[in-house]
Scaffold this motif. Structure first.
Motif, mmCIF file in Angstrom:
data_model
loop_
_atom_site.group_PDB
_atom_site.id
_atom_site.type_symbol
_atom_site.label_atom_id
_atom_site.label_comp_id
_atom_site.label_asym_id
_atom_site.label_seq_id
_atom_site.Cartn_x
_atom_site.Cartn_y
_atom_site.Cartn_z
ATOM 1 N N ARG A 17 3.513 -22.179 -9.323
ATOM 2 C CA ARG A 17 2.995 -20.881 -8.893
ATOM 3 C C ARG A 17 1.900 -21.075 -7.829
ATOM 4 N NH1 ARG A 17 5.866 -16.149 -10.138
ATOM 5 N NH2 ARG A 17 6.846 -16.410 -12.173
ATOM 6 N N ASP A 18 1.101 -22.135 -7.987
ATOM 7 C CA ASP A 18 0.114 -22.458 -6.959
ATOM 8 C C ASP A 18 0.815 -22.810 -5.647
ATOM 9 O OD1 ASP A 18 -1.962 -22.057 -8.729
ATOM 10 O OD2 ASP A 18 -2.165 -24.180 -9.245
ATOM 11 N N TYR A 19 1.931 -23.507 -5.762
ATOM 12 C CA TYR A 19 2.707 -23.874 -4.575
ATOM 13 C C TYR A 19 3.288 -22.627 -3.907
ATOM 14 C CZ TYR A 19 6.159 -26.478 -1.784
ATOM 15 O OH TYR A 19 6.902 -26.983 -0.761
ATOM 16 N N LEU A 20 3.722 -21.673 -4.711
ATOM 17 C CA LEU A 20 4.199 -20.399 -4.175
ATOM 18 C C LEU A 20 3.085 -19.694 -3.395
ATOM 19 C CD1 LEU A 20 6.147 -17.995 -3.884
ATOM 20 C CD2 LEU A 20 5.499 -17.293 -6.201
ATOM 21 N N ALA A 21 1.873 -19.697 -3.940
ATOM 22 C CA ALA A 21 0.749 -19.074 -3.247
ATOM 23 C C ALA A 21 0.475 -19.774 -1.912
ATOM 24 C CB ALA A 21 -0.497 -19.105 -4.133
ATOM 25 N N LEU A 22 0.574 -21.088 -1.907
ATOM 26 C CA LEU A 22 0.411 -21.852 -0.663
ATOM 27 C C LEU A 22 1.498 -21.473 0.338
ATOM 28 C CD1 LEU A 22 -1.103 -24.335 0.724
ATOM 29 C CD2 LEU A 22 0.805 -25.713 -0.150
ATOM 30 N N LEU A 23 2.722 -21.365 -0.142
ATOM 31 C CA LEU A 23 3.839 -20.975 0.724
ATOM 32 C C LEU A 23 3.602 -19.608 1.355
ATOM 33 C CD1 LEU A 23 6.835 -21.415 1.692
ATOM 34 C CD2 LEU A 23 7.532 -20.314 -0.441
ATOM 35 N N LEU A 24 3.117 -18.666 0.574
ATOM 36 C CA LEU A 24 2.870 -17.323 1.089
ATOM 37 C C LEU A 24 1.794 -17.340 2.181
ATOM 38 C CD1 LEU A 24 2.992 -15.351 -2.271
ATOM 39 C CD2 LEU A 24 4.602 -15.111 -0.370
ATOM 40 N N ARG A 25 0.766 -18.166 1.996
ATOM 41 C CA ARG A 25 -0.297 -18.239 3.000
ATOM 42 C C ARG A 25 0.223 -18.857 4.302
ATOM 43 N NH1 ARG A 25 -3.280 -20.042 -1.472
ATOM 44 N NH2 ARG A 25 -3.342 -22.187 -0.701
ATOM 45 N N TRP A 26 0.947 -19.966 4.187
ATOM 46 C CA TRP A 26 1.445 -20.653 5.374
ATOM 47 C C TRP A 26 2.542 -19.843 6.062
ATOM 48 C CZ3 TRP A 26 1.134 -25.979 7.320
ATOM 49 C CH2 TRP A 26 0.005 -26.665 6.856
ATOM 50 N N ASN A 27 3.283 -19.075 5.301
ATOM 51 C CA ASN A 27 4.422 -18.346 5.861
ATOM 52 C C ASN A 27 3.984 -17.242 6.826
ATOM 53 O OD1 ASN A 27 7.311 -18.501 5.721
ATOM 54 N ND2 ASN A 27 7.334 -16.499 4.742
ATOM 55 N N THR A 28 2.708 -16.880 6.786
ATOM 56 C CA THR A 28 2.207 -15.899 7.744
ATOM 57 C C THR A 28 1.995 -16.521 9.116
ATOM 58 O OG1 THR A 28 -0.113 -16.319 7.161
ATOM 59 C CG2 THR A 28 1.048 -14.607 5.912
ATOM 60 N N ARG A 29 1.945 -17.871 9.170
ATOM 61 C CA ARG A 29 1.668 -18.569 10.433
ATOM 62 C C ARG A 29 2.883 -19.285 10.985
ATOM 63 N NH1 ARG A 29 -2.665 -22.578 9.071
ATOM 64 N NH2 ARG A 29 -2.012 -22.283 6.919
ATOM 65 N N ILE A 30 3.673 -19.888 10.106
ATOM 66 C CA ILE A 30 4.895 -20.556 10.555
ATOM 67 C C ILE A 30 6.056 -20.077 9.685
ATOM 68 C CG2 ILE A 30 3.630 -22.589 11.350
ATOM 69 C CD1 ILE A 30 4.733 -24.138 8.974
ATOM 70 N N ASN A 31 7.232 -20.054 10.264
ATOM 71 C CA ASN A 31 8.395 -19.505 9.574
ATOM 72 C C ASN A 31 8.982 -20.548 8.621
ATOM 73 O OD1 ASN A 31 10.484 -17.770 8.880
ATOM 74 N ND2 ASN A 31 11.795 -18.549 10.524
ATOM 75 N N LEU A 32 8.566 -20.484 7.365
ATOM 76 C CA LEU A 32 9.059 -21.419 6.354
ATOM 77 C C LEU A 32 10.261 -20.853 5.604
ATOM 78 C CD1 LEU A 32 5.589 -22.536 4.966
ATOM 79 C CD2 LEU A 32 7.203 -24.006 6.197
ATOM 80 N N VAL A 33 10.149 -19.603 5.170
ATOM 81 C CA VAL A 33 11.232 -18.920 4.458
ATOM 82 C C VAL A 33 11.240 -17.468 4.920
ATOM 83 C CG1 VAL A 33 11.152 -20.402 2.408
ATOM 84 C CG2 VAL A 33 9.723 -18.344 2.500
ATOM 85 N N ALA A 34 12.340 -16.785 4.655
ATOM 86 C CA ALA A 34 12.413 -15.364 4.993
ATOM 87 C C ALA A 34 11.375 -14.594 4.188
ATOM 88 C CB ALA A 34 13.810 -14.836 4.707
ATOM 89 N N ARG A 35 10.724 -13.638 4.828
ATOM 90 C CA ARG A 35 9.688 -12.856 4.151
ATOM 91 C C ARG A 35 10.291 -12.076 2.988
ATOM 92 N NH1 ARG A 35 5.363 -12.137 7.835
ATOM 93 N NH2 ARG A 35 5.152 -14.140 8.918
ATOM 94 N N ALA A 36 9.595 -12.122 1.862
ATOM 95 C CA ALA A 36 10.032 -11.392 0.668
ATOM 96 C C ALA A 36 8.848 -11.314 -0.288
ATOM 97 C CB ALA A 36 11.224 -12.076 0.002
ATOM 98 N N ASP A 37 8.980 -10.516 -1.331
ATOM 99 C CA ASP A 37 7.909 -10.424 -2.314
ATOM 100 C C ASP A 37 7.863 -11.707 -3.142
ATOM 101 O OD1 ASP A 37 9.281 -9.867 -5.184
ATOM 102 O OD2 ASP A 37 10.447 -8.924 -3.584
ATOM 103 N N PRO A 38 6.723 -12.020 -3.775
ATOM 104 C CA PRO A 38 6.567 -13.291 -4.488
ATOM 105 C C PRO A 38 7.632 -13.563 -5.549
ATOM 106 C CG PRO A 38 4.432 -12.258 -4.192
ATOM 107 C CD PRO A 38 5.458 -11.259 -3.725
ATOM 108 N N GLU A 39 8.020 -12.552 -6.329
ATOM 109 C CA GLU A 39 8.992 -12.806 -7.403
ATOM 110 C C GLU A 39 10.390 -13.077 -6.836
ATOM 111 O OE1 GLU A 39 8.430 -13.501 -10.646
ATOM 112 O OE2 GLU A 39 6.411 -13.509 -9.792
ATOM 113 N N THR A 40 10.724 -12.430 -5.719
ATOM 114 C CA THR A 40 11.998 -12.741 -5.074
ATOM 115 C C THR A 40 11.997 -14.181 -4.575
ATOM 116 O OG1 THR A 40 12.365 -10.443 -4.424
ATOM 117 C CG2 THR A 40 13.553 -12.131 -3.182
ATOM 118 N N LEU A 41 10.898 -14.616 -3.963
ATOM 119 C CA LEU A 41 10.795 -16.001 -3.495
ATOM 120 C C LEU A 41 10.834 -16.972 -4.670
ATOM 121 C CD1 LEU A 41 8.039 -15.641 -0.738
ATOM 122 C CD2 LEU A 41 10.506 -15.878 -0.415
ATOM 123 N N TRP A 42 10.215 -16.597 -5.785
ATOM 124 C CA TRP A 42 10.201 -17.456 -6.971
ATOM 125 C C TRP A 42 11.631 -17.717 -7.453
ATOM 126 C CZ3 TRP A 42 7.184 -20.689 -9.466
ATOM 127 C CH2 TRP A 42 7.442 -21.005 -10.802
#
Length: 202
Positions: A17-42
């Motif tokens: 879950r901490d890694y998910l939070a990191l992903l969400l922060r970085w995803n605003t700057r570089i395109n890591l995954v398609a934008r979605a809500d946290p539970e969808t990404l989980w």
């Protein structure tokens, strides 16, 4: 009847879950995954990767993940299994994210290769993974070159799985097992071993 989603062990859910939070922060700057809500990404990325863990062999040895991107499935499997893990990713920005993710999760057994697959200095892999990287015939070429003699490959595939197997069979022979995805009813997990060029059988 709706299929029950896979889960992760309680002791690893918090760091993931901490890694998910990191992903969400970085995803605003570089395109890591398609934008979605946290539970969808989980579900789409973390649980989708975690469901591969029970399909891994018990044989000790390194796991190699090709085209690791945001760390799926390689970094998730490194946490769940504790295996020596090699992540291959040519995009340097994504490699910087992978380095930070491995540091956050305390995964000292993870090595990140910021290069093309063909140029990465990799050990013979007991397990080879690749998710949304390339068509199966190309993946078979990588597997034939990178797998240890008794190694196996795990390739999640979508609706094209049967078509890709048919196309790959023109040039490759292999032992094939198929498992239904528990996160996407239209997806299949291919577990392949004994991958050989057809020309070698002649």
């Amino acid at each position: 009847m709706k299929q029950e989603l896979p889960s992760v062990p309680r002791e690893t859910e918090a760091p993931l879950r901490d890694y998910l939070a990191l992903l969400l922060r970085w995803n605003t700057r570089i395109n890591l995954v398609a934008r979605a809500d946290p539970e969808t990404l989980w579900t789409r990325h973390f649980l989708d990767s975690a469901q591969l863990a029970p399909l891994l062999p018990e044989t000790p040895g390194p796991l190699v993940d090709l085209g690791s991107g945001a760390g799926f499935p390689g970094l998730v499997l490194a946490l769940l299994t504790g295996r020596e893990t090699h992540l291959v990713e040519s995009d340097r920005r994504k490699c910087a994210f992978l380095q930070e993710g491995a540091r956050l999760l305390g995964l000292t057994q993870v090595k990140i290769h910021s290069t093309r697959i063909e140029d990465a200095p990799l050990p013979p892999a007991v397990i080879l993974t690749a998710r949304a990287l390339a068509p199966l015939p190309i993946l078979c070429g990588y597997a034939h070159r990178l797998l240890a003699p008794h190694g196996m490959a795990l390739f999640p595939k979508g609706r094209s799985a049967t078509e890709e197997l048919t196309t790959a069979a023109v040039d490759w022979t292999m032992r094939t097992e198929r498992f239904g995805s528990r996160t996407d009813p239209d997806s299949t997990i291919l577990r392949l071993s004994e991958i050989r060029p057809v020309s070698a059988q002649a």
